[in-house]
Design a protein around this motif. Structure first.
Motif, PDB file in Angstrom:
ATOM      1  N   ASP A 103     -10.698  24.027   5.911  1.00  0.00           N
ATOM      2  CA  ASP A 103     -12.127  23.850   5.662  1.00  0.00           C
ATOM      3  C   ASP A 103     -12.866  23.225   6.845  1.00  0.00           C
ATOM      4  N   GLY A 104     -12.116  22.811   7.864  1.00  0.00           N
ATOM      5  CA  GLY A 104     -12.753  22.132   8.982  1.00  0.00           C
ATOM      6  C   GLY A 104     -13.344  20.790   8.596  1.00  0.00           C
ATOM      7  N   SER A 105     -12.691  20.096   7.687  1.00  0.00           N
ATOM      8  CA  SER A 105     -13.218  18.819   7.193  1.00  0.00           C
ATOM      9  C   SER A 105     -13.164  17.731   8.254  1.00  0.00           C
ATOM     10  N   GLY A 106     -12.197  17.835   9.180  1.00  0.00           N
ATOM     11  CA  GLY A 106     -12.049  16.820  10.211  1.00  0.00           C
ATOM     12  C   GLY A 106     -11.511  15.496   9.703  1.00  0.00           C
ATOM     13  N   VAL A 107     -10.904  15.497   8.506  1.00  0.00           N
ATOM     14  CA  VAL A 107     -10.374  14.257   7.951  1.00  0.00           C
ATOM     15  C   VAL A 107      -9.384  13.630   8.946  1.00  0.00           C
ATOM     16  N   ASP A 108      -9.477  12.329   9.117  1.00  0.00           N
ATOM     17  CA  ASP A 108      -8.681  11.634  10.128  1.00  0.00           C
ATOM     18  C   ASP A 108      -7.341  11.199   9.543  1.00  0.00           C
ATOM     19  N   ASP A 109      -6.434  12.149   9.390  1.00  0.00           N
ATOM     20  CA  ASP A 109      -5.113  11.814   8.868  1.00  0.00           C
ATOM     21  C   ASP A 109      -4.283  11.044   9.877  1.00  0.00           C
ATOM     22  N   SER A 110      -4.509  11.276  11.150  1.00  0.00           N
ATOM     23  CA  SER A 110      -3.798  10.523  12.174  1.00  0.00           C
ATOM     24  C   SER A 110      -4.131   9.041  12.068  1.00  0.00           C
ATOM     25  N   GLY A 111      -5.422   8.743  11.945  1.00  0.00           N
ATOM     26  CA  GLY A 111      -5.839   7.354  11.790  1.00  0.00           C
ATOM     27  C   GLY A 111      -5.354   6.752  10.483  1.00  0.00           C
ATOM     28  N   TYR A 112      -5.380   7.565   9.408  1.00  0.00           N
ATOM     29  CA  TYR A 112      -4.923   7.074   8.100  1.00  0.00           C
ATOM     30  C   TYR A 112      -3.452   6.708   8.134  1.00  0.00           C
ATOM     31  N   LEU A 113      -2.615   7.586   8.680  1.00  0.00           N
ATOM     32  CA  LEU A 113      -1.186   7.305   8.711  1.00  0.00           C
ATOM     33  C   LEU A 113      -0.875   6.126   9.614  1.00  0.00           C
ATOM     34  N   ARG A 114      -1.591   5.999  10.723  1.00  0.00           N
ATOM     35  CA  ARG A 114      -1.373   4.828  11.580  1.00  0.00           C
ATOM     36  C   ARG A 114      -1.760   3.552  10.834  1.00  0.00           C
ATOM     37  N   SER A 115      -2.879   3.589  10.117  1.00  0.00           N
ATOM     38  CA  SER A 115      -3.294   2.416   9.356  1.00  0.00           C
ATOM     39  C   SER A 115      -2.290   2.095   8.254  1.00  0.00           C
ATOM     40  N   LEU A 116      -1.701   3.140   7.667  1.00  0.00           N
ATOM     41  CA  LEU A 116      -0.696   2.930   6.625  1.00  0.00           C
ATOM     42  C   LEU A 116       0.535   2.241   7.209  1.00  0.00           C
ATOM     43  N   ILE A 117       0.989   2.708   8.371  1.00  0.00           N
ATOM     44  CA  ILE A 117       2.142   2.070   9.026  1.00  0.00           C
ATOM     45  C   ILE A 117       1.828   0.610   9.351  1.00  0.00           C
ATOM     46  N   ASP A 118       0.626   0.361   9.876  1.00  0.00           N
ATOM     47  CA  ASP A 118       0.237  -1.011  10.211  1.00  0.00           C
ATOM     48  C   ASP A 118       0.168  -1.880   8.960  1.00  0.00           C
ATOM     49  N   ALA A 119      -0.332  -1.317   7.853  1.00  0.00           N
ATOM     50  CA  ALA A 119      -0.435  -2.085   6.614  1.00  0.00           C
ATOM     51  C   ALA A 119       0.948  -2.410   6.057  1.00  0.00           C
ATOM     52  N   ILE A 120       1.877  -1.469   6.169  1.00  0.00           N
ATOM     53  CA  ILE A 120       3.254  -1.726   5.726  1.00  0.00           C
ATOM     54  C   ILE A 120       3.872  -2.830   6.570  1.00  0.00           C
ATOM     55  N   ALA A 121       3.622  -2.773   7.879  1.00  0.00           N
ATOM     56  CA  ALA A 121       4.164  -3.794   8.784  1.00  0.00           C
ATOM     57  C   ALA A 121       3.555  -5.170   8.515  1.00  0.00           C
ATOM     58  N   ALA A 122       2.331  -5.200   8.002  1.00  0.00           N
ATOM     59  CA  ALA A 122       1.706  -6.476   7.667  1.00  0.00           C
ATOM     60  C   ALA A 122       2.273  -7.054   6.376  1.00  0.00           C
ATOM     61  N   GLU A 123       2.778  -6.174   5.511  1.00  0.00           N
ATOM     62  CA  GLU A 123       3.300  -6.596   4.207  1.00  0.00           C
ATOM     63  C   GLU A 123       4.795  -6.866   4.235  1.00  0.00           C
ATOM     64  N   LEU A 124       5.523  -6.092   5.038  1.00  0.00           N
ATOM     65  CA  LEU A 124       6.979  -6.183   5.098  1.00  0.00           C
ATOM     66  C   LEU A 124       7.419  -6.342   6.550  1.00  0.00           C
ATOM     67  N   ASN A 125       8.657  -6.746   6.728  1.00  0.00           N
ATOM     68  CA  ASN A 125       9.178  -6.969   8.079  1.00  0.00           C
ATOM     69  C   ASN A 125       9.693  -5.650   8.644  1.00  0.00           C
ATOM     70  N   VAL A 126       8.778  -4.861   9.203  1.00  0.00           N
ATOM     71  CA  VAL A 126       9.102  -3.552   9.769  1.00  0.00           C
ATOM     72  C   VAL A 126       9.573  -3.727  11.209  1.00  0.00           C
ATOM     73  N   ASP A 127      10.658  -3.044  11.546  1.00  0.00           N
ATOM     74  CA  ASP A 127      11.092  -2.984  12.943  1.00  0.00           C
ATOM     75  C   ASP A 127      10.193  -1.969  13.649  1.00  0.00           C
ATOM     76  N   THR A 128       9.206  -2.446  14.363  1.00  0.00           N
ATOM     77  CA  THR A 128       8.218  -1.549  14.973  1.00  0.00           C
ATOM     78  C   THR A 128       8.774  -0.769  16.158  1.00  0.00           C
ATOM     79  N   GLU A 129      10.036  -1.021  16.532  1.00  0.00           N
ATOM     80  CA  GLU A 129      10.710  -0.186  17.514  1.00  0.00           C
ATOM     81  C   GLU A 129      11.449   0.966  16.842  1.00  0.00           C
ATOM     82  N   ARG A 130      11.444   0.990  15.502  1.00  0.00           N
ATOM     83  CA  ARG A 130      12.196   2.012  14.772  1.00  0.00           C
ATOM     84  C   ARG A 130      11.356   2.567  13.627  1.00  0.00           C
ATOM     85  N   VAL A 131      10.239   3.190  13.968  1.00  0.00           N
ATOM     86  CA  VAL A 131       9.401   3.889  12.998  1.00  0.00           C
ATOM     87  C   VAL A 131       9.618   5.380  13.209  1.00  0.00           C
ATOM     88  N   TYR A 132      10.017   6.076  12.148  1.00  0.00           N
ATOM     89  CA  TYR A 132      10.440   7.474  12.262  1.00  0.00           C
ATOM     90  C   TYR A 132       9.648   8.345  11.286  1.00  0.00           C
TER      91      TYR A 132
END
Length: 331
Positions: A103-132
Motif C-alpha cells: 500500500d506504500g504506507s511507509g510504516v517504520d518497522d525498522s524503527g519499531y523493531l529497534r525500539s522493541l529491542i531497546d525496550a527489552i534491553a531496558a527491562e531485561l539483561n540483554v547481551d547487546t553483543e548477541r542480538v540475532y
C-alpha cells in the motif's frame, strides 16, 4: 526436618524465583518476551527475534519453526512480534524497498523493531553483543533491512527465502554483521536466482548467491567461498542431506561473515527437519561479536536393543549431528 523438605528449602535458597515472561507495548499492542527458566538477571542473555512472513504472524511463525523449546534449553531471550495489517488484511513488514509494503504506507518497522529491542534491553539483561534475527520470506527481507539500519546492535541475521536490497548502495551497515541465507532452489515465490516480481507484485530482488556475496562484500570478506563443509539435512521431505553450504569467511572484518545454505529441491516454505532450528541457533551462537556462547551438555540415550520379558524388547534410537566447526566428543 526431613531430608525431603531440606532439599526443597535448599533449592529455593539456591535458585530463587523464576523470572516470568515480560510484556512490552510500544503502541501496537503487547508483545511477549519469553524468558527462559535459566535466566539470571545478573548475567547478560542473548536475544533472538523471529520475524514472520507476509500474511503470517509471530505466533504462526513460531508454530512453523518451533524455536521456543530450544531458546529455553539454550537460555535465550526470545520474541516473535507482529508487523502491521495492510489493506488486504495481511500482516506484513515494510522491509527492503520491494517487500512488502504493497500500500506504500511507509510504516517504520525498522524503527519499531529497534525500539522493541531497546525496550527489552531496558527491562531485561540483554547481551547487546548477541542480538540475532531470524526471518522467513518477508521476515527475511526485514532481517536484512535491520542489519542494514542497525548493525550497531544486530550481531547476526538468518533469512529463509528472503533477500537483501537489489542495489548494494541502498544499504550502508555501520558494522560487520554475520549473515546466513537459506534458500530452496525450487522456490517459486522468491526465486533462488532472483526476480522481478513477488506474488504478482513488481519487485526486483537479488538471488540467494548474489545476496550472500553482497553481504560478504559489506563484511570485507573474500568472494571465494569455502565449499568444503559437508551437506546437511534441513528439509524433512527431501531424502538425505540435501542442503549444501557455501561460506564466505576469509579476510572478513572482525565479527563478519556470509553463508549460504542451498536447499536443493526446496520450496518457499520447506518442511523443516529437526536439525533446522538447532543449526540456525548454532550459527548465531558459534562466533562473531562477544565470542562463542558455550552450549549446554545434554544427556542422550544410548542406541541399543535390549531383550525384555516374554519375548519383548526395548529399542532406542540415537542420531547425533554436529553443526559446528570444531570436533566434539560424545560419550
Amino acid at each position: 526436618m526431613s531430608m525431603r523438605w531440606l532439599a526443597v528449602l535448599l533449592a529455593v535458597v539456591s535458585f530463587g524465583p523464576v523470572q516470568a515472561d515480560v510484556f512490552i507495548d510500544l503502541g501496537r499492542g503487547p508483545v511477549t518476551v519469553h524468558v527462559p527458566p535459566s535466566y539470571d538477571p545478573r548475567q547478560p542473555a542473548p536475544l533472538v527475534v523471529l520475524l514472520h512472513g507476509y500474511g503470517g504472524s509471530g505466533q504462526i511463525q513460531e508454530n512453523y519453526m518451533q524455536l521456543l523449546p530450544w531458546t529455553d534449553q539454550l537460555g535465550l531471550l526470545y520474541v516473535y512480534p507482529d508487523g502491521t495489517i495492510d489493506s488486504t488484511g495481511n500482516w506484513f513488514w515494510n522491509a527492503t524497498d520491494v517487500c512488502c509494503d504493497i500500500d506504500g504506507s511507509g510504516v517504520d518497522d525498522s524503527g519499531y523493531l529497534r525500539s522493541l529491542i531497546d525496550a527489552i534491553a531496558a527491562e531485561l539483561n540483554v547481551d547487546t553483543e548477541r542480538v540475532y534475527l531470524l526471518g522467513h520470506s518477508n521476515g527475511g527481507f526485514m532481517a536484512y533491512r535491520m542489519a542494514c539500519d542497525h548493525a550497531d546492535i544486530i550481531a547476526a541475521v538468518a533469512s529463509l527465502a528472503g533477500a537483501t536490497y537489489f542495489h548494494p548502495a541502498d544499504c550502508t551497515p555501520s558494522a560487520p554483521v554475520r549473515t546466513l541465507q537459506i534458500h530452496g532452489t525450487m522456490d517459486s515465490l522468491a526465486l533462488y536466482e532472483g526476480g522481478v516480481e513477488i506474488g504478482g507484485y513488481p519487485a526486483i530482488y537479488p538471488g540467494a548467491v548474489e545476496t550472500t556475496e553482497i553481504w560478504a562484500a559489506y563484511n570485507q570478506c573474500s568472494l571465494v567461498p569455502d565449499l568444503s563443509q559437508p551437506a546437511i539435512d534441513v528439509s524433512s521431505t527431501i531424502s538425505g542431506c540435501e542442503t549444501t553450504i557455501a561460506r564466505y569467511a576469509d579476510g572478513c572484518d572482525a565479527g563478519g561473515s556470509s553463508t549460504l545454505w542451498t536447499i536443493v529441491g526446496g520450496g518457499h516454505g520447506p518442511n523443516l527437519s529437526p536439525e533446522f532450528v538447532p543449526r540456525v541457533l548454532d550459527f548465531f551462537l558459534s562466533g562473531g561479536r562477544g565470542g562463542v556462547v558455550p552450549l549446554p551438555r545434554l544427556v542422550l540415550p544410548a542406541a541399543a536393543y535390549a531383550a525384555g520379558a516374554e519375548g519383548s524388547f526395548y529399542e532406542t534410537d540415537l542420531d547425533l549431528s554436529n553443526a559446528g566447526d570444531t570436533d566434539v566428543d560424545y560419550r
